[in-house]
Design a protein around this motif. Structure first.
Motif, PDB file in Angstrom:
ATOM      1  N   MET A   1      37.403  29.147  20.587  1.00  0.00           N
ATOM      2  CA  MET A   1      38.488  29.719  19.784  1.00  0.00           C
ATOM      3  C   MET A   1      38.884  31.079  20.336  1.00  0.00           C
ATOM      4  SD  MET A   1      36.447  31.084  16.428  1.00  0.00           S
ATOM      5  CE  MET A   1      37.620  32.267  15.837  1.00  0.00           C
ATOM      6  N   ILE A   2      40.061  31.493  19.922  1.00  0.00           N
ATOM      7  CA  ILE A   2      40.495  32.846  20.298  1.00  0.00           C
ATOM      8  C   ILE A   2      39.936  33.796  19.244  1.00  0.00           C
ATOM      9  CG2 ILE A   2      42.496  34.327  20.615  1.00  0.00           C
ATOM     10  CD1 ILE A   2      44.077  31.852  21.362  1.00  0.00           C
ATOM     11  N   HIS A   3      39.244  34.802  19.691  1.00  0.00           N
ATOM     12  CA  HIS A   3      38.632  35.705  18.711  1.00  0.00           C
ATOM     13  C   HIS A   3      39.580  36.803  18.274  1.00  0.00           C
ATOM     14  CE1 HIS A   3      34.621  34.020  18.801  1.00  0.00           C
ATOM     15  NE2 HIS A   3      34.809  33.819  20.065  1.00  0.00           N
ATOM     16  N   PHE A   4      40.381  37.295  19.198  1.00  0.00           N
ATOM     17  CA  PHE A   4      41.393  38.261  18.780  1.00  0.00           C
ATOM     18  C   PHE A   4      42.481  38.334  19.834  1.00  0.00           C
ATOM     19  CE2 PHE A   4      39.732  41.323  21.748  1.00  0.00           C
ATOM     20  CZ  PHE A   4      38.361  41.246  21.650  1.00  0.00           C
ATOM     21  N   VAL A   5      43.624  38.846  19.377  1.00  0.00           N
ATOM     22  CA  VAL A   5      44.770  39.043  20.257  1.00  0.00           C
ATOM     23  C   VAL A   5      45.133  40.512  20.188  1.00  0.00           C
ATOM     24  CG1 VAL A   5      47.174  38.451  20.677  1.00  0.00           C
ATOM     25  CG2 VAL A   5      45.632  36.741  19.757  1.00  0.00           C
ATOM     26  N   ILE A   6      45.308  41.131  21.340  1.00  0.00           N
ATOM     27  CA  ILE A   6      45.676  42.550  21.357  1.00  0.00           C
ATOM     28  C   ILE A   6      46.838  42.720  22.316  1.00  0.00           C
ATOM     29  CG2 ILE A   6      44.909  44.878  21.882  1.00  0.00           C
ATOM     30  CD1 ILE A   6      42.132  44.111  21.279  1.00  0.00           C
ATOM     31  N   LEU A   7      47.834  43.464  21.886  1.00  0.00           N
ATOM     32  CA  LEU A   7      48.922  43.831  22.791  1.00  0.00           C
ATOM     33  C   LEU A   7      48.818  45.321  23.068  1.00  0.00           C
ATOM     34  CD1 LEU A   7      50.106  41.058  21.966  1.00  0.00           C
ATOM     35  CD2 LEU A   7      52.321  42.130  21.929  1.00  0.00           C
TER      36      LEU A   7
ATOM     37  N   TYR B   1      31.842  37.299  26.227  1.00  0.00           N
ATOM     38  CA  TYR B   1      33.103  36.583  26.035  1.00  0.00           C
ATOM     39  C   TYR B   1      33.946  36.723  27.290  1.00  0.00           C
ATOM     40  CZ  TYR B   1      31.927  36.938  21.078  1.00  0.00           C
ATOM     41  OH  TYR B   1      31.301  36.880  19.874  1.00  0.00           O
ATOM     42  N   LYS B   2      35.015  35.964  27.314  1.00  0.00           N
ATOM     43  CA  LYS B   2      35.996  36.147  28.389  1.00  0.00           C
ATOM     44  C   LYS B   2      37.253  36.716  27.767  1.00  0.00           C
ATOM     45  CE  LYS B   2      35.395  31.772  29.984  1.00  0.00           C
ATOM     46  NZ  LYS B   2      35.102  30.681  30.935  1.00  0.00           N
ATOM     47  N   VAL B   3      37.867  37.668  28.426  1.00  0.00           N
ATOM     48  CA  VAL B   3      39.134  38.195  27.954  1.00  0.00           C
ATOM     49  C   VAL B   3      40.177  37.848  28.990  1.00  0.00           C
ATOM     50  CG1 VAL B   3      40.410  40.243  27.299  1.00  0.00           C
ATOM     51  CG2 VAL B   3      38.005  40.069  26.753  1.00  0.00           C
ATOM     52  N   VAL B   4      41.177  37.100  28.539  1.00  0.00           N
ATOM     53  CA  VAL B   4      42.269  36.704  29.417  1.00  0.00           C
ATOM     54  C   VAL B   4      43.428  37.631  29.133  1.00  0.00           C
ATOM     55  CG1 VAL B   4      43.806  34.843  30.036  1.00  0.00           C
ATOM     56  CG2 VAL B   4      41.484  34.342  29.261  1.00  0.00           C
ATOM     57  N   TYR B   5      43.995  38.200  30.168  1.00  0.00           N
ATOM     58  CA  TYR B   5      45.101  39.125  29.924  1.00  0.00           C
ATOM     59  C   TYR B   5      46.207  38.835  30.911  1.00  0.00           C
ATOM     60  CZ  TYR B   5      43.810  41.717  34.103  1.00  0.00           C
ATOM     61  OH  TYR B   5      43.546  42.074  35.404  1.00  0.00           O
ATOM     62  N   ARG B   6      47.421  39.212  30.513  1.00  0.00           N
ATOM     63  CA  ARG B   6      48.533  39.125  31.457  1.00  0.00           C
ATOM     64  C   ARG B   6      49.501  40.233  31.154  1.00  0.00           C
ATOM     65  NH1 ARG B   6      50.940  33.555  33.191  1.00  0.00           N
ATOM     66  NH2 ARG B   6      50.397  33.936  35.330  1.00  0.00           N
ATOM     67  N   ARG B   7      50.069  40.783  32.215  1.00  0.00           N
ATOM     68  CA  ARG B   7      50.968  41.909  32.028  1.00  0.00           C
ATOM     69  C   ARG B   7      52.406  41.428  32.081  1.00  0.00           C
ATOM     70  NH1 ARG B   7      51.887  46.782  36.050  1.00  0.00           N
ATOM     71  NH2 ARG B   7      53.674  47.636  34.936  1.00  0.00           N
ATOM     72  N   TYR B   8      53.132  41.767  31.040  1.00  0.00           N
ATOM     73  CA  TYR B   8      54.557  41.474  31.040  1.00  0.00           C
ATOM     74  C   TYR B   8      55.271  42.802  30.898  1.00  0.00           C
ATOM     75  CZ  TYR B   8      53.572  36.524  30.273  1.00  0.00           C
ATOM     76  OH  TYR B   8      53.143  35.232  30.406  1.00  0.00           O
ATOM     77  N   ALA B   9      55.957  43.204  31.946  1.00  0.00           N
ATOM     78  CA  ALA B   9      56.637  44.512  31.966  1.00  0.00           C
ATOM     79  C   ALA B   9      55.624  45.591  31.614  1.00  0.00           C
ATOM     80  CB  ALA B   9      57.846  44.521  31.049  1.00  0.00           C
ATOM     81  N   SER B  10      55.829  46.275  30.506  1.00  0.00           N
ATOM     82  CA  SER B  10      54.938  47.385  30.210  1.00  0.00           C
ATOM     83  C   SER B  10      53.852  47.022  29.206  1.00  0.00           C
ATOM     84  CB  SER B  10      55.755  48.551  29.645  1.00  0.00           C
ATOM     85  OG  SER B  10      56.459  48.098  28.514  1.00  0.00           O
ATOM     86  N   LEU B  11      53.765  45.732  28.861  1.00  0.00           N
ATOM     87  CA  LEU B  11      52.786  45.328  27.849  1.00  0.00           C
ATOM     88  C   LEU B  11      51.716  44.428  28.434  1.00  0.00           C
ATOM     89  CD1 LEU B  11      54.675  44.401  24.588  1.00  0.00           C
ATOM     90  CD2 LEU B  11      52.987  46.172  24.894  1.00  0.00           C
ATOM     91  N   TYR B  12      50.474  44.653  28.006  1.00  0.00           N
ATOM     92  CA  TYR B  12      49.379  43.754  28.356  1.00  0.00           C
ATOM     93  C   TYR B  12      49.082  42.876  27.150  1.00  0.00           C
ATOM     94  CZ  TYR B  12      48.255  46.428  32.547  1.00  0.00           C
ATOM     95  OH  TYR B  12      48.296  47.035  33.768  1.00  0.00           O
ATOM     96  N   PHE B  13      49.149  41.561  27.359  1.00  0.00           N
ATOM     97  CA  PHE B  13      48.791  40.620  26.304  1.00  0.00           C
ATOM     98  C   PHE B  13      47.363  40.166  26.572  1.00  0.00           C
ATOM     99  CE2 PHE B  13      52.785  39.334  24.142  1.00  0.00           C
ATOM    100  CZ  PHE B  13      53.649  40.142  24.841  1.00  0.00           C
ATOM    101  N   CYS B  14      46.447  40.471  25.648  1.00  0.00           N
ATOM    102  CA  CYS B  14      45.036  40.144  25.866  1.00  0.00           C
ATOM    103  C   CYS B  14      44.548  39.201  24.786  1.00  0.00           C
ATOM    104  CB  CYS B  14      44.171  41.387  25.816  1.00  0.00           C
ATOM    105  SG  CYS B  14      44.837  42.768  26.726  1.00  0.00           S
ATOM    106  N   MET B  15      43.818  38.177  25.214  1.00  0.00           N
ATOM    107  CA  MET B  15      43.204  37.284  24.233  1.00  0.00           C
ATOM    108  C   MET B  15      41.748  37.089  24.610  1.00  0.00           C
ATOM    109  SD  MET B  15      45.976  34.346  23.395  1.00  0.00           S
ATOM    110  CE  MET B  15      47.622  34.738  22.839  1.00  0.00           C
ATOM    111  N   CYS B  16      40.879  37.165  23.616  1.00  0.00           N
ATOM    112  CA  CYS B  16      39.449  37.055  23.884  1.00  0.00           C
ATOM    113  C   CYS B  16      38.978  35.667  23.471  1.00  0.00           C
ATOM    114  CB  CYS B  16      38.699  38.111  23.083  1.00  0.00           C
ATOM    115  SG  CYS B  16      36.929  37.901  23.111  1.00  0.00           S
ATOM    116  N   ILE B  17      38.302  34.971  24.403  1.00  0.00           N
ATOM    117  CA  ILE B  17      37.879  33.603  24.102  1.00  0.00           C
ATOM    118  C   ILE B  17      36.389  33.437  24.389  1.00  0.00           C
ATOM    119  CG2 ILE B  17      40.082  32.496  24.516  1.00  0.00           C
ATOM    120  CD1 ILE B  17      39.211  31.950  27.345  1.00  0.00           C
TER     121      ILE B  17
END
Lengths: 160, 862
Positions: A1-7, A55-71
């Motif tokens: 499951m995704i534990h949290f989402v952080i922008l 855990y693993k944290v998957v992140y991707r950068r879109y313009a000036s924002l980092y979208f991070c999800m911890c799985i």
């Protein structure tokens, strides 16, 4: 499951957080601090996965924002990248070429959209069209309710 | 409604906060807003609740405390209108977490909303429940959610399914209620419902074994059908991602198939075909395709697949490995680590690519690749692999060097077949990354060197050469110093030259130069300097002409600020000056160190950790233990762990084998190690020698003292007649035992938690065989002892005479002592040393007590 989402913004400011696992307020602040340090310092060519505290944290950068999800360890990281992209595309369609400012001033709408995509840390809807339709329907309801409220108060104030 | 009463609009507040230049300014703005919101809350102002909560949420995201708004959320949720509920639920999910008790108050509102006629409101409630419900709420509202799973609206169904996931995670007992409902969800057509349904089934399998069986029996067919349909469905713009229809559904179904097929060969067979189809059909070039392939490979590895399918999977991973995308490579390495357990041969084929990944610029990939390489090492490929890794060691970054070094060392240790290869590799590693090498590793190296006499000359020469190229590597320096000390003559006289070596001439003074340089150099630490001092002492004995120069060097350090160095310098100086005759025997070649410890390490890493734990309990090398009479002992050097003696057990009081003492006294020096002094009765040593293994250096003397309280003896005998300075103490790794000033000092003959006995000795000059022992008994407990009786037994060649004790009442807590004179006559004085068995009987609290002991630590020469 995704534990949290952080922008996160490039400067480390938090634009959106959603927690699907129990983290207390203080823990949340610590987590954000740690991950900010970890992710913001990574170079552009490196892979999008970071190992953090088991855990693993998957992140991707879109313009000036980092979208991070911890799985969890056994989840599919590549799929999470797709989910992140899914989210971003829906935001894009909703706001029309979304930028960070949109997410700052309309954070509550961003949350509504996220709630149509993920519940309990799992994917809810794979069709962008359906999500857009649901959001639009709810927005209409809000508009209608506001209008009604406005008209009633008009009536009252006119009556007084 | 006064439009001005509640302050700014949300947008304006956000603008104001963003315009703040400093943190203090921001705090001021936030404080003002919070105050306004608080007063609005206390006035129960209905009108702007919506906006206030939105503002509060923004303030919360900035990190300020907002708990005063929690009740407002509840009130909003309880209101009738949709907009209020919407923002209320959002506020609830943001400002509260499941551990807050306020959450319980929402249960009722949630229940009502779950039964609402407006589908969107039901959706809001399900969403909130699914995200933050607590265990009690889950239990309370589970029936409602079950009912909603049967609703006609797919929106409700999918939300209910995900909400159920949270419920069964919180309350696993409720899983059975959801089982059949979940299975029916799989028959739906709506993608959202399918995705949530499949996910619900997966979580049910995780939570309950029964669920797993049920789903395996009833749903596998359905799953295969779903996957077939979705993978062969025509282009659909709604679900298309990168040319694939709904990759999310693909992935989830694959995952559920994995849970069903795990451990069950029938199911695995059934899904074989569809897996092969998906694996071969899906394209590799987009992330969505790769995600599906990844999940497919995971599933193939997780079920009882045919070997053909497995090979297919590993080939896919191989293709991943050569992909330029870092993500794909990372994922592939991860999977390969798991695949090695299943099919090691297939993975070996990709070894070269994996080795390339070790050198990648991405740290995560490097780490994974190194782990994988470590798993792939076997006897056949160990040499080329090690060569590659060591080559890489030269250029690697600092943060990775430690990991890489550790892995190389353990590979080399585990798989080395010939000693020479092992030594070569270790030398290379030491010169490249000596600072990262752990202590136990270079200790093991020394053990191996000492066990390979034909390679000793080669080792010392290679080290000498290496030393000049990389003098800053600490471990390399230490090993070199030790080897030069031990095998100095091999170095100078070119003994045991192997064919591969180039000729080299090193003179004696060169060797001394090296050691002197180490001593003086600022970068050497205390341990290195200590080792250099000892090595110098050894050289002064092996190369007599250098003795004078060595003495000068050592004298310089007599005034060193570091206690250890100063002490050594003084002692060694006195050896060189006054004890020429025994110097050579002192610094004789060390006996072969016990290699079994190193082999033990090979067999089980747990052993090594046990020994390192023990070493942690011992004082760090370089410090000395102070004994009661003020003479320090070299502390347990780390080599002790290698020795891993039966020091698991407390030192056994071995029988006083006097032959042991014979050896130590120098009668048979080839066996005894330089420096195992006749520490009469140090139990560990006696154990070792009586076992008959090569006499091992043991520095567990500190261990003894902690274990049994026997203090270590430090009494070399000599009186004016015997010039033999029996060096006491134990050495290891070239630490030299101290030379003690000849004196009979008292010993602690016996110590338990309740009683301490000290012996002090006097001899009359004309009767060397007779010793008078004054025994002092001290009561260490809180109770007084009465009827105190001391008895002793001695070997046959000793005569014993006990005088009456001063009293037989021993006050508590050492408030008084009882003394007794014992006269012993040693019939074999000069040949055998004293030993004694004692028996103490006393009464405490009207109970009879008996203590037995053996005294082995008599000073020799009595």
């Amino acid at each position: 499951m995704i534990h949290f989402v952080i922008l996160l913004s490039r400067q480390g400011k938090v634009r959106l957080t959603k927690w699907y696992s129990p983290y207390q307020q203080k823990e949340r602040a610590t987590v954000i601090r740690e991950l900010s340090g970890l992710i913001l310092s990574r170079g552009p060519k490196l892979c999008n996965f970071v190992e953090w505290k088991g855990y693993k944290v998957v992140y991707r950068r879109y313009a000036s924002l980092y979208f991070c999800m911890c799985i969890d360890q056994d989840d599919n990281e590549l799929e999470i990248l797709e989910i992140i992209h899914h989210f971003v595309e829906i935001l894009d369609r909703y706001f029309g070429s979304v930028c960070e400012l949109d997410l700052i001033f309309n954070f509550h709408k961003a949350y509504y959209i996220l709630d149509e995509i993920l519940i309990a840390g799992e994917l809810q809807e794979s069709s962008k069209k359906t999500v857009a339709r649901l959001i639009a329907a709810q927005d209409t309801m809000v508009e209608t309710a506001k209008e009604e409220a406005g008209s009633i108060s008009n009536m009252i104030s006119q009556a007084m | 409604m006064n439009p001005f009463s509640s302050g700014t609009r949300l947008r304006d507040m956000i603008r104001a906060i963003r315009a703040c230049k400093t943190a203090a300014e921001e705090r001021a703005v936030v404080r003002k807003e919070c105050a306004a919101i608080r007063s609005a809350i206390s006035e129960s102002d209905q009108g702007y609740r919506h906006r206030n909560i939105a503002k509060l949420m923004f303030i919360h995201m900035l990190g300020y405390p907002t708990h005063f708004g929690q009740m407002e959320c509840l009130k909003l949720i309880a209101s009738a209108g949709f907009p209020e509920k919407r923002i209320g639920y959002l506020g609830l999910m943001l400002l509260l977490d499941e551990r807050q008790e306020v959450l319980m108050l929402v249960t009722n509102s949630l229940k009502q909303d779950l039964n609402h006629s407006n589908q969107y409101i039901v959706g809001l409630a399900l969403c909130a429940l699914g995200n933050i419900c607590s265990t009690e709420m889950a239990r309370d509202l589970a029936p409602e959610v079950e009912r909603l799973l049967l609703s006609r609206d797919p929106n409700i169904k999918k939300k209910a399914a995900l909400c159920s996931i949270r419920i069964i995670r919180k309350v696993p007992d409720l899983a059975e209620n959801f089982l059949s409902l979940a299975a029916t969800l799989l028959k739906e057509k709506h993608h959202g419902v399918l995705i949530s349904g499949v996910q619900l089934c997966t979580d049910l399998c995780k939570v309950s074994e029964d669920a797993s069986n049920y789903l395996r029996k009833n749903c596998t067919e359905g799953l295969v059908r779903i996957l077939k349909d979705v993978s062969s469905s025509p282009y659909s713009p709604e679900f298309d991602i990168a040319g694939i229809t709904d990759p999310f559904l693909h992935i989830r179904v694959l995952r559920l198939m994995r849970m069903c097929g795990q451990g069950d060969s029938d199911t695995s067979e059934y899904i074989n075909d569809i897996l092969a189809q998906v694996a071969s059909k899906t394209e590799l070039n987009k992330n969505a395709g790769n995600a599906i392939l990844y999940e497919c490979v995971e599933t193939i590895m997780g079920i009882e697949a045919t070997s053909g399918l497995r090979v297919l999977a590993i080939n896919i991973l191989g293709r991943f490995l050569s992909n330029r995308d870092n993500n794909i490579r990372y994922v592939a390495l991860n999977m390969l680590i798991k695949a090695v357990a299943v099919d090691s041969q297939a993975v070996q084929r990709h070894r070269t690519t994996i080795l390339e990944c070790v050198k990648d610029s991405d740290a995560s990939i490097r780490k994974r690749a190194l782990e994988l390489v470590y798993l792939l090492v076997n006897d056949i490929n160990v040499k080329p692999l090690t060569k590659e890794l060591i080559d890489y060691l030269e250029v690697v970054d600092h943060d990775f060097k430690g990991d890489l070094t550790a892995k190389i060392c353990s590979i080399v240790e585990k798989f080395s077949q010939e000693k020479k290869w092992y030594i070569d590799q270790m030398f290379k590693v030491l010169s490249l990354a000596g600072n990262y090498v752990k202590d136990n590793v270079w200790h093991a190296l020394i053990v191996v060197i000492s066990n390979a006499p034909d390679l000793q000359g080669y080792s010392v020469r290679s080290l000498y050469k290496a030393f000049y190229t990389s003098p800053e590597q600490v471990s390399l320096v230490r090993v070199t110093v030790w080897c030069i000390g031990e095998y100095g003559e091999m170095l100078v006289n070119n003994i045991g030259v192997l064919e591969v070596e180039e000729p080299m001439t090193v003179t004696e003074s060169d060797a001394v130069d090296v050691l002197e340089a180490r001593l003086i150099s600022h970068s050497s630490d205390t341990a290195t300097r200590s080792m250099s001092l000892i090595a110098l002492l050894k050289l002064s004995s092996r190369f007599p002409p250098t003795s004078g120069r060595v003495k000068e060097i050592i004298t310089v350090h007599k005034g060193s600020f570091v206690l250890e160095l100063q002490q050594r310098a003084i002692e060694f100086n006195s050896i060189i000056q006054r004890h020429q005759n025994i110097k050579s025997s002192l610094v004789e070649r060390m006996p072969v160190l016990d290699e079994s410890t190193v082999i033990v390490k090979r067999a089980g890493p747990s052993q090594a950790s046990i020994s390192t734990e023990k070493s942690n309990q011992q004082p760090p090398s370089g410090t000395s233990l102070k004994l009661p009479n003020g003479v320090a002992k070299p502390a347990a050097a780390p080599l002790v762990d290698l020795l891993d003696l039966s020091s698991d057990d407390t030192p056994v009081s071995a029988p006083t084998s006097n032959d042991f003492l014979h050896d130590l006294l120098g009668i048979d020096l080839t066996n005894s190690s330089s420096g195992i002094a006749p520490a009469s009765g140090t139990d560990i040593l006696m154990d070792l020698l009586s076992i008959g293994t090569p006499p091992v250096q043991s520095n567990t003397s500190p261990e003894i003292s902690s274990d049994k309280g026997l203090s270590l003896i430090t009494k070399p005998a000599s009186n004016s007649v015997h010039v033999v300075d029996l060096l006491d103490g134990l050495t290891s790794n070239g630490y030299l035992p101290e030379v003690h000033i000849p004196v009979y000092s008292s010993i602690t003959a016996f110590q338990s938690s309740t009683l301490k006995i000290t012996f002090s000795f006097t001899k009359q000059p004309d009767k060397p065989q007779v010793t008078q022992i004054l025994a002092t008994f001290i009561n260490l407990s809180f109770d007084a002892y009465t009827d105190f009786v001391f008895q002793a037994a001695v070997p046959k060649f000793v005569k014993l005479h006990l005088d009456p004790a001063s009293s037989n009442h021993l006050p508590s807590n050492g408030n008084g002592a009882v003394t007794q004179t014992v006269t012993v006559t040693n019939g074999q004085h000069g040949q055998k040393s004293l030993a004694m068995r004692i028996r103490i009987a006393y009464k405490v609290n009207n109970q009879e007590k008996l203590e037995l002991g053996q005294i082995n630590n008599f000073p020799p020469g009595l």
